[in-house]
Design a protein around this motif. Sequence first.
Motif, PDB file in Angstrom:
ATOM      1  N   PRO A   1      -6.571   6.545   5.427  1.00  0.00           N
ATOM      2  CA  PRO A   1      -5.627   6.355   4.313  1.00  0.00           C
ATOM      3  C   PRO A   1      -5.105   4.927   4.282  1.00  0.00           C
ATOM      4  O   PRO A   1      -4.724   4.375   5.314  1.00  0.00           O
ATOM      5  CB  PRO A   1      -4.496   7.340   4.623  1.00  0.00           C
ATOM      6  CG  PRO A   1      -5.088   8.336   5.560  1.00  0.00           C
ATOM      7  CD  PRO A   1      -6.135   7.589   6.336  1.00  0.00           C
ATOM      8  N   ARG A   2      -5.096   4.336   3.109  1.00  0.00           N
ATOM      9  CA  ARG A   2      -4.635   2.958   2.951  1.00  0.00           C
ATOM     10  C   ARG A   2      -3.282   2.887   2.262  1.00  0.00           C
ATOM     11  O   ARG A   2      -2.475   2.019   2.549  1.00  0.00           O
ATOM     12  CB  ARG A   2      -5.661   2.175   2.136  1.00  0.00           C
ATOM     13  CG  ARG A   2      -5.259   0.751   1.885  1.00  0.00           C
ATOM     14  CD  ARG A   2      -6.276  -0.001   1.052  1.00  0.00           C
ATOM     15  NE  ARG A   2      -6.123  -1.416   1.327  1.00  0.00           N
ATOM     16  CZ  ARG A   2      -7.095  -2.250   1.506  1.00  0.00           C
ATOM     17  NH1 ARG A   2      -8.336  -1.844   1.424  1.00  0.00           N
ATOM     18  NH2 ARG A   2      -6.859  -3.506   1.771  1.00  0.00           N
ATOM     19  N   LEU A   3      -3.036   3.806   1.318  1.00  0.00           N
ATOM     20  CA  LEU A   3      -1.838   3.762   0.481  1.00  0.00           C
ATOM     21  C   LEU A   3      -0.939   4.949   0.771  1.00  0.00           C
ATOM     22  O   LEU A   3      -1.402   6.027   1.136  1.00  0.00           O
ATOM     23  CB  LEU A   3      -2.230   3.768  -1.001  1.00  0.00           C
ATOM     24  CG  LEU A   3      -3.193   2.672  -1.451  1.00  0.00           C
ATOM     25  CD1 LEU A   3      -3.593   2.885  -2.900  1.00  0.00           C
ATOM     26  CD2 LEU A   3      -2.582   1.301  -1.253  1.00  0.00           C
ATOM     27  N   ASP A   4       0.368   4.744   0.576  1.00  0.00           N
ATOM     28  CA  ASP A   4       1.304   5.857   0.698  1.00  0.00           C
ATOM     29  C   ASP A   4       1.299   6.659  -0.604  1.00  0.00           C
ATOM     30  O   ASP A   4       0.516   6.388  -1.516  1.00  0.00           O
ATOM     31  CB  ASP A   4       2.699   5.368   1.082  1.00  0.00           C
ATOM     32  CG  ASP A   4       3.343   4.477   0.030  1.00  0.00           C
ATOM     33  OD1 ASP A   4       2.829   4.373  -1.096  1.00  0.00           O
ATOM     34  OD2 ASP A   4       4.390   3.873   0.340  1.00  0.00           O
ATOM     35  N   GLY A   5       2.173   7.628  -0.700  1.00  0.00           N
ATOM     36  CA  GLY A   5       2.237   8.485  -1.880  1.00  0.00           C
ATOM     37  C   GLY A   5       2.609   7.760  -3.159  1.00  0.00           C
ATOM     38  O   GLY A   5       2.348   8.247  -4.257  1.00  0.00           O
ATOM     39  N   TRP A   6       3.215   6.592  -3.052  1.00  0.00           N
ATOM     40  CA  TRP A   6       3.641   5.819  -4.224  1.00  0.00           C
ATOM     41  C   TRP A   6       2.617   4.746  -4.596  1.00  0.00           C
ATOM     42  O   TRP A   6       2.861   3.930  -5.471  1.00  0.00           O
ATOM     43  CB  TRP A   6       5.006   5.184  -3.967  1.00  0.00           C
ATOM     44  CG  TRP A   6       6.057   6.211  -3.798  1.00  0.00           C
ATOM     45  CD1 TRP A   6       6.816   6.793  -4.779  1.00  0.00           C
ATOM     46  CD2 TRP A   6       6.480   6.818  -2.579  1.00  0.00           C
ATOM     47  NE1 TRP A   6       7.665   7.716  -4.242  1.00  0.00           N
ATOM     48  CE2 TRP A   6       7.485   7.758  -2.883  1.00  0.00           C
ATOM     49  CE3 TRP A   6       6.099   6.665  -1.241  1.00  0.00           C
ATOM     50  CZ2 TRP A   6       8.103   8.538  -1.926  1.00  0.00           C
ATOM     51  CZ3 TRP A   6       6.722   7.451  -0.294  1.00  0.00           C
ATOM     52  CH2 TRP A   6       7.715   8.363  -0.629  1.00  0.00           C
ATOM     53  N   GLY A   7       1.487   4.714  -3.885  1.00  0.00           N
ATOM     54  CA  GLY A   7       0.439   3.756  -4.197  1.00  0.00           C
ATOM     55  C   GLY A   7       0.618   2.388  -3.573  1.00  0.00           C
ATOM     56  O   GLY A   7      -0.043   1.438  -3.964  1.00  0.00           O
TER      57      GLY A   7
ATOM     58  N   PRO B   1       0.640  -0.083   0.024  1.00  0.00           N
ATOM     59  CA  PRO B   1      -0.055  -0.086   1.320  1.00  0.00           C
ATOM     60  C   PRO B   1       0.847   0.362   2.474  1.00  0.00           C
ATOM     61  O   PRO B   1       2.025   0.008   2.531  1.00  0.00           O
ATOM     62  CB  PRO B   1      -0.463  -1.548   1.517  1.00  0.00           C
ATOM     63  CG  PRO B   1      -0.320  -2.201   0.196  1.00  0.00           C
ATOM     64  CD  PRO B   1       0.684  -1.408  -0.582  1.00  0.00           C
ATOM     65  N   LEU B   2       0.264   1.130   3.383  1.00  0.00           N
ATOM     66  CA  LEU B   2       0.932   1.453   4.639  1.00  0.00           C
ATOM     67  C   LEU B   2       0.859   0.216   5.530  1.00  0.00           C
ATOM     68  O   LEU B   2      -0.049  -0.603   5.406  1.00  0.00           O
ATOM     69  CB  LEU B   2       0.220   2.615   5.331  1.00  0.00           C
ATOM     70  CG  LEU B   2       0.297   3.973   4.649  1.00  0.00           C
ATOM     71  CD1 LEU B   2      -0.667   4.958   5.313  1.00  0.00           C
ATOM     72  CD2 LEU B   2       1.713   4.524   4.700  1.00  0.00           C
ATOM     73  N   GLN B   3       1.826   0.082   6.457  1.00  0.00           N
ATOM     74  CA  GLN B   3       1.796  -1.011   7.426  1.00  0.00           C
ATOM     75  C   GLN B   3       1.551  -0.439   8.817  1.00  0.00           C
ATOM     76  O   GLN B   3       2.107   0.601   9.171  1.00  0.00           O
ATOM     77  CB  GLN B   3       3.113  -1.786   7.425  1.00  0.00           C
ATOM     78  CG  GLN B   3       3.251  -2.723   6.269  1.00  0.00           C
ATOM     79  CD  GLN B   3       4.412  -3.694   6.465  1.00  0.00           C
ATOM     80  OE1 GLN B   3       5.246  -3.541   7.342  1.00  0.00           O
ATOM     81  NE2 GLN B   3       4.458  -4.704   5.611  1.00  0.00           N
ATOM     82  N   PHE B   4       0.721  -1.144   9.587  1.00  0.00           N
ATOM     83  CA  PHE B   4       0.364  -0.729  10.931  1.00  0.00           C
ATOM     84  C   PHE B   4       0.727  -1.855  11.890  1.00  0.00           C
ATOM     85  O   PHE B   4       0.507  -3.026  11.590  1.00  0.00           O
ATOM     86  CB  PHE B   4      -1.148  -0.469  11.016  1.00  0.00           C
ATOM     87  CG  PHE B   4      -1.669   0.403   9.911  1.00  0.00           C
ATOM     88  CD1 PHE B   4      -1.543   1.774   9.969  1.00  0.00           C
ATOM     89  CD2 PHE B   4      -2.277  -0.160   8.798  1.00  0.00           C
ATOM     90  CE1 PHE B   4      -2.011   2.578   8.943  1.00  0.00           C
ATOM     91  CE2 PHE B   4      -2.755   0.630   7.764  1.00  0.00           C
ATOM     92  CZ  PHE B   4      -2.615   2.004   7.843  1.00  0.00           C
TER      93      PHE B   4
END
Length: 165
Positions: free
Chosen positions: A97-103, A105-108
């Motif tokens: 998964p690259r994007l959260d529910g709001w479209g 990007p997630l941060q790692f």
Amino acid sequence: MQRNSPQTRGFSVIEILVVIAIIGIIAAIGIANYLGGLNRAKQKRTMADMRTVATMWEARQADMQRYNAAGYTYPSTNIPYEQLRTMLVPTYTKELPRLDGWGRPLQFAVEAAGGGQASDYAIRSAGRDGVFETTYTPGLTNDPDCDIVYANGTFIIYPDTMQTK
């Protein structure tokens, strides 16, 4: 006696306005509930995706004895999506998964204890408002705009399902 006189046919303007007002109130309640449910679904999807990424990352850590890739040993290292994808796909997952529910990007990120190999990891989403906070108070919150942070096998901060704001 006439049954269909002009005075008894149809509805008055007042009756029509009352019916329209009732329909409007019911529609407003329905739309508010729908939008709230949609936001909760986005939060739950984000949290599920974060758990999925964490599970894959932990499986890789068990194999490699580290969370980060070679060369990323300094504290608070942000891991770009493409690098994490290279580390986890296809060995640990089919797709990352690259994007959260709001479209967005997630941060790692990883944290190395004592300058060695990374021993901690974190995944975060900016939440509904799209703005990352600088400090976090661990635990459940009723703020729908809070960040969602998952680190080392548990959620640090996340929104309650029944929000009051």
